[in-house]
Design an enzyme around this catalytic site. Structure first.
Site, PDB file in Angstrom:
ATOM      1  N   HIS A  18      -4.413 -44.697 -16.260  1.00 56.23           N
ATOM      2  CA  HIS A  18      -4.064 -43.189 -16.826  1.00 56.23           C
ATOM      3  C   HIS A  18      -4.091 -42.663 -15.662  1.00 56.23           C
ATOM      4  CE1 HIS A  18      -6.956 -44.085 -21.251  1.00 56.23           C
ATOM      5  NE2 HIS A  18      -6.633 -44.940 -20.329  1.00 56.23           N
ATOM      6  N   ASP A 121      -6.823 -35.964 -19.398  1.00 56.84           N
ATOM      7  CA  ASP A 121      -7.312 -37.275 -20.943  1.00 56.84           C
ATOM      8  C   ASP A 121      -8.703 -37.090 -21.909  1.00 56.84           C
ATOM      9  OD1 ASP A 121      -6.808 -39.941 -19.736  1.00 56.84           O
ATOM     10  OD2 ASP A 121      -7.419 -40.159 -21.546  1.00 56.84           O
TER      11      ASP A 121
END
Ligand code: UDP
Length: 479
Positions: A18, A121
């Site tokens: 990520h 995110d």
């Protein structure tokens, strides 16, 4: 002049894949004129600094790093694998207040522009509340495929139809009721999107994150329309706005060189000598083996894989991350492997994966099917052998091998004979030739999507113009 830049605060979920994916997105935005504040957890920042011998991450005044705590108790050993669920629960519960304090601090600083948008995110959904309070847009970045995102979005329905239904036979159940998805077996959908336990707290957590994501100003996906057309269509009606801007690494490569290209956030020290080793090998002769930043395996499987690679008689570059296995791999692998390894292999802790995948000596990739790895492999035109572990990986394996057809499957209960035959097939067999052709096909289609006038190329500019620079005016559910 710098003070006039729009200011994007980018916050990834605190795991390596990520962090990398968001970093590339942040670099794209910096290229487009944004001031960037990139937010890491204190734990990951310390881990990254250790891996780079405490050299500063950036010297750029317009691309800066800040940290917030992840809310978990301090860990003695930074190499201990983290429990994903614990980290999710903790960030959801504990990160909002420090994130708001950080933005407040940035807005009071005299040497940075006021924060104008948040790029978050999708797993850090607390940022919706922050952007509502501040009156600025927030976009949610899903660093997984569009179809994996869709499956997670439907986790509540999957729970109702599957986990709570005593008549369902899990091995046989087919999902054919999600718009945009033809039909797919339960064993191929993300392990994080459903559970046999109808009261699984992780699914509760996921459902709450999904409900927040609808309030974001927009959703961004690291995919391209031609790869997942039906799913992208289905997603486009679910959020305020949807932008497909992948493959992000390819979009980034098309931009002019800049000082910030060098910024990296590796949690482990990169071994650059493996590139010199690759330089000594023939074109397309090496199988690259890497299981990403989170997968773990056991000594039995490690030995089966090692012996399969050895018996395949192919050159191999194998990345064994310190946490992949508990214990020292060199004491686990048998002497028969060590001999093959001396002649044909190279093992390292961590590498620059994109550089490896784009090296002319690499002829195939044995991967754990993390989405970033898939996208990077596709962008390099490298065909794959797919061995999936958890989360979205089983679905990525399925799509890669059965839908997009640029990969060959390996059995999950990995055996040396299977590894040997699949690796040989990839490198010299008929099926290998077919998947390699498809890998080049998808690379070319990705190039079209990210070149001037392509769908992802245009979507990035739309995202910036319609959302990030809009001040959050247009979104009734958003800010
Ligand atoms: N990666 C890397 N070097 C390595 C292993 C992985 O640079 O030795 C990078 C890889 O390029 C990718 C990310 O780490 O961008 C891994 O993300 P992915 O989604 O593939 O898997 P995860 O680590 O999340 O399971």
């Amino acid at each position: 002049m710098e003070i006039q830049r729009p200011h994007a605060v980018c916050i990834p979920y605190p795991a390596q894949g990520h962090i990398f994916a968001m970093l590339k997105l942040a670099k794209l935005l910096h290229h487009k004129g944004f001031h960037i504040t990139y937010v890491l957890t204190q734990f990951n920042y310390a881990h990254i600094m250790k891996a780079r011998n405490f050299l500063p991450l950036t010297q750029s005044p317009t691309f800066r790093f800040e940290t917030i705590p992840d809310g978990l108790p301090s860990r003695e050993n930074p190499d201990t694998a983290l429990d994903i669920a614990d980290l999710c629960f903790s960030t959801a519960k504990n990160c909002y207040a420090p994130f708001m304090e950080l933005i407040d601090m940035l807005n009071r600083a005299s040497d940075v522009p006021p924060v104008s948008c948040v790029v978050s995110d999708a797993l850090m959904a607390f940022t919706v509340g922050a952007s509502q309070e501040l009156g600025i847009p927030v976009v949610f970045f899903f660093p997984i495929s569009a179809v994996a995102s869709l499956m997670h979005i439907y986790s509540s329905d999957i729970r109702d139809k599957v986990s709570k239904n005593k008549d369902v036979i899990f091995g046989d159940y087919i999902i054919d009721w999600i718009p945009g998805v033809k039909s797919i077996g339960l064993s191929d959908i993300p392990t994080t999107a459903w559970s046999t336990d109808p009261n699984d707290p992780f699914i509760d957590y996921l459902i709450s994150q999904v409900s927040k994501s609808y309030k974001a100003s927009a959703a961004i996906f690291n995919t391209f329309d031609e790869l997942e057309p039906e799913v992208c269509k289905a997603l486009s009606s679910m959020f305020n706005r949807v932008y497909t801007i992948g493959p992000i690494p390819m979009l980034l490569k098309g931009l002019p060189k800049s000082e910030i290209d060098k910024i990296e956030c590796n949690l482990w020290k990169e071994d650059s000598t493996c590139i010199q080793w690759l330089d000594t090998k023939n074109p397309k002769s090496v199988v690259y083996v890497n299981f990403g930043s989170m997968a773990v395996t056991n000594p039995e499987k490690l030995v089966e894989l090692a012996m399969g690679l050895s018996k395949s008689m192919k050159n191999f570059l194998w990345i064994i991350r310190p946490e992949l296995i508990s214990g020292d791999w060199s004491t686990i692998l048998p002497p028969a492997f060590t001999d093959a390894f001396k002649d044909r292999g190279y093992i390292a802790d961590w590498c620059d994966q994109e550089q490896v995948l784009n090296h002319p000596s690499v002829g195939g990739f044995l991967t754990h099917c993390g989405w970033n790895s898939m996208v990077e492999s596709m962008s390099a035109g490298v065909a794959m052998v797919c061995w999936s572990f958890f989360a979205d990986q089983p679905l990525n394996r399925y799509c890669c091998c059965s839908e997009w057809r640029l990969g060959l499957e390996i059995e999950n209960d990995v055996k040396r004979e299977n590894v040997e035959s699949v690796v040989r097939e990839l490198m010299e067999g008929e099926k290998g030739r077919e998947v390699k052709k498809k890998a080049l096909f998808w690379k070319e289609r990705a190039e079209v999507a990210t070149s001037v006038g392509g769908s992802s190329f245009l979507n990035l500019d739309k995202l910036i113009g319609e959302v990030l620079l809009s001040g959050g005016q247009h979104f009734p559910n958003g800010v």
